[in-house]
Design an enzyme around this catalytic site. Structure first.
Site, PDB file in Angstrom:
ATOM      1  N   ASP A 101       0.989  -1.092  -0.066  1.00 42.27           N
ATOM      2  CA  ASP A 101      -0.037   0.050   0.021  1.00 42.27           C
ATOM      3  C   ASP A 101       0.971   1.182   0.056  1.00 42.27           C
ATOM      4  OD1 ASP A 101      -2.338  -1.534  -0.084  1.00 42.27           O
ATOM      5  OD2 ASP A 101      -2.378  -1.584   2.293  1.00 42.27           O
ATOM      6  N   ASP A 121      -6.959  -1.775  -4.184  1.00 43.66           N
ATOM      7  CA  ASP A 121      -8.155  -1.404  -3.224  1.00 43.66           C
ATOM      8  C   ASP A 121      -9.120  -0.332  -3.819  1.00 43.66           C
ATOM      9  OD1 ASP A 121      -6.793  -3.136  -1.545  1.00 43.66           O
ATOM     10  OD2 ASP A 121      -5.860  -1.359  -0.514  1.00 43.66           O
TER      11      ASP A 121
END
Length: 219
Positions: free
Chosen positions: A157, A171
């Site tokens: 991330d 995501d």
């Protein structure tokens, strides 16, 4: 005394006129021409998923090669930053202790979306499912091939916006695709390319026209 026999014959009925009259009085019932089926959208779904998967993998490789964990890079002050985080959980760092289960869930999602896509005819459903499939594949690749090992891999991330948990392209694709699918369901758009409310109204209109035509022929 001689009786004269007349050769005059009564005029014969014209069978052609009778048939034409019957034809004009009772026109044949013709069935409506079926509408052509919408094209299948599996290719569109796979194309969208492939583009998003490639974008997700590319951005993750660039981030891993150029960022150091714990050293964020500011984009717009403190509001938008690039921050490398290794996430063992689901989207937005949820369920961090269930990596293996999330891997199995992601695999099931991929299989389910592909199965649905084989009969898909709605363009908007193809877009939504393509976004979900591309995001699921992006994170699944991390879980299968990144450390600490298969089914236990940590997802990369790197996008930090305001107070929102750090996320990635995969995501955001999953969330946006899921929102689109919910909107399509609420407004009655079906995966087969039809719309529930509109189709019911069309069927009622066609039924009313058929009844009117039948009553006119009877009169």
């Amino acid at each position: 005394m001689m009786v004269r026999v007349s050769d005059d014959r009564p005029p014969e009925e014209n069978p052609t006129n009778t048939v034409e009259g019957a034809t004009s009085a009772n026109p044949p019932q013709t069935s409506p021409t079926p509408e052509p089926a919408a094209p299948q959208r599996l290719r569109t779904l796979l194309l969208i998923a492939g583009v998003l998967l490639g974008l997700d993998l590319l951005t993750k490789c660039l981030v891993v090669a150029n960022l150091t964990p714990g050293e964020p890079v500011s984009i717009i002050g403190d509001f938008a930053r690039l921050s490398l985080v290794r996430n063992p959980g689901a989207a937005f760092s949820m369920a961090t202790g269930m990596t293996w289960l999330l891997t199995l869930v992601a695999t099931a999602v991929v299989i389910g979306v592909v199965r649905i896509g084989r009969t898909l005819r709605s363009l908007w459903w193809a877009i939504g499912l393509g976004m979900v499939l591309g995001g699921a594949l992006g994170n699944l690749v991390d879980r299968l091939f990144r450390s600490p090992g298969p089914l236990q891999g940590h997802v990369v991330d790197f996008l930090a916006i305001g107070w929102w948990p750090v996320f990635n392209v995969a995501d955001s694709s999953i969330v946006c695709g899921a929102v689109l699918l919910v909107v399509l369901t609420v407004f009655g758009f079906e995966p087969n390319g039809t719309r529930t409310g509109r189709n019911d109204a069309d069927r009622e209109t066609e039924s009313g026209k058929a009844e009117s035509a039948t009553e006119g022929n009877t009169a």
